[in-house]
Design a protein around this motif. Structure first.
Motif, PDB file in Angstrom:
ATOM      1  N   ASP A  59     -23.087  12.992 -33.959  1.00  0.00           N
ATOM      2  CA  ASP A  59     -22.388  13.813 -32.970  1.00  0.00           C
ATOM      3  C   ASP A  59     -22.974  15.220 -32.947  1.00  0.00           C
ATOM      4  N   GLY A  60     -23.108  15.783 -31.761  1.00  0.00           N
ATOM      5  CA  GLY A  60     -23.585  17.152 -31.635  1.00  0.00           C
ATOM      6  C   GLY A  60     -25.085  17.242 -31.435  1.00  0.00           C
ATOM      7  N   TYR A  61     -25.642  18.359 -31.866  1.00  0.00           N
ATOM      8  CA  TYR A  61     -27.056  18.664 -31.633  1.00  0.00           C
ATOM      9  C   TYR A  61     -27.962  17.935 -32.617  1.00  0.00           C
ATOM     10  N   GLN A  93     -18.498  17.225 -27.990  1.00  0.00           N
ATOM     11  CA  GLN A  93     -19.916  16.912 -28.049  1.00  0.00           C
ATOM     12  C   GLN A  93     -20.135  15.404 -28.103  1.00  0.00           C
ATOM     13  N   SER A 138     -23.328  24.297 -32.324  1.00  0.00           N
ATOM     14  CA  SER A 138     -22.963  22.889 -32.466  1.00  0.00           C
ATOM     15  C   SER A 138     -22.366  22.571 -33.829  1.00  0.00           C
ATOM     16  N   LEU A 142     -18.097  25.531 -30.979  1.00  0.00           N
ATOM     17  CA  LEU A 142     -17.745  24.733 -29.801  1.00  0.00           C
ATOM     18  C   LEU A 142     -16.360  24.095 -29.952  1.00  0.00           C
ATOM     19  N   GLN A 161     -14.892  13.383 -27.924  1.00  0.00           N
ATOM     20  CA  GLN A 161     -15.923  13.658 -28.920  1.00  0.00           C
ATOM     21  C   GLN A 161     -16.569  12.351 -29.384  1.00  0.00           C
ATOM     22  N   VAL A 176     -22.822  18.431 -24.383  1.00  0.00           N
ATOM     23  CA  VAL A 176     -21.526  19.047 -24.686  1.00  0.00           C
ATOM     24  C   VAL A 176     -20.831  19.374 -23.369  1.00  0.00           C
ATOM     25  N   TRP A 231     -28.714  16.297 -27.087  1.00  0.00           N
ATOM     26  CA  TRP A 231     -27.467  17.073 -27.126  1.00  0.00           C
ATOM     27  C   TRP A 231     -26.754  16.930 -25.801  1.00  0.00           C
TER      28      TRP A 231
END
Length: 200
Positions: free
Chosen positions: A142-144, A134, A122, A127, A173, A107, A105
């Motif tokens: 993308d993201g967590y 992220q 997430s 967010l 992003q 961000v 992760w």
């Protein structure tokens, strides 16, 4: 200043140790009662999802192939960021993964007025509403992406909140987490960390 002098004077009068020891104790008291010491706290990170040195719950584990977790990003709260902080960034990194490690992760762009993230920030859109961006993690999403190590010895996961001296790292992003990490490093004023464990 007057109250500090009183504390120091009382310390000197009541000290029954050798002169050098008394002097050291007095200096420590003087420093502890200075306005700077009283005004500044230590940048700290806590979480309702897990605790330092603890085990990651199934809610935060990745959900793909033979990993069957909730893949929810953890709740995080931070306190006493350094003066001059203009935004925050967060990373989660597996230092025990083979090679260069594994980014779970990253961000950036969390506003300076924010001091916590709720559970599942997430994927829930929280967010995005903040204007944060992220990175693409090493699962290529993308993201967590939660823990999902190979069977064997548990891995250590480092969650870090960074206080940044800029509100705009010019990151978009979906850019690689490694790029996020580099840009975060160029603007960091301070950081607060937590290490948690997970194994299968």
């Amino acid at each position: 200043m007057r109250s500090r002098c009183l504390v120091v004077s009382l310390a000197l009068l009541s000290c029954r140790k050798p002169l050098f020891t008394c002097a050291m104790l007095t200096l420590a008291l003087f420093t502890a009662h200075s306005p700077r010491a009283l005004a500044e706290g230590t940048f700290t990170l806590t979480s309702a999802s897990f605790h330092p040195g603890g085990t990651v719950d199934n809610a935060q584990v990745f959900n793909q192939d033979d990993c069957k977790g909730g893949n929810r990003s953890p709740q995080l709260t931070w306190r006493d960021a350094p003066a001059g902080t203009r935004s925050f960034a967060i990373t989660m990194f597996d230092q025990d993964a083979p090679g260069r490690g594994w980014w779970h992760w990253a961000v950036a762009g969390i506003p300076a007025k924010v001091d916590s993230l709720p559970d599942n920030a997430s994927a829930s859109g929280f967010l995005t509403k903040l204007g944060a961006v992220q990175a693409r993690n090493d699962f290529d999403t993308d993201g967590y992406g939660g823990p999902c190590p190979p069977p064997g010895k548990p891995h250590r996961y480092i969650i870090t909140v960074y206080a940044l001296g800029t509100a705009d790292l010019r990151l978009a992003q979906g850019r690689p987490a490694l790029m996020f990490d580099h840009e975060i490093g160029t603007a960091t004023l301070g950081s607060a960390k937590m290490v948690v464990n997970y194994g299968r």
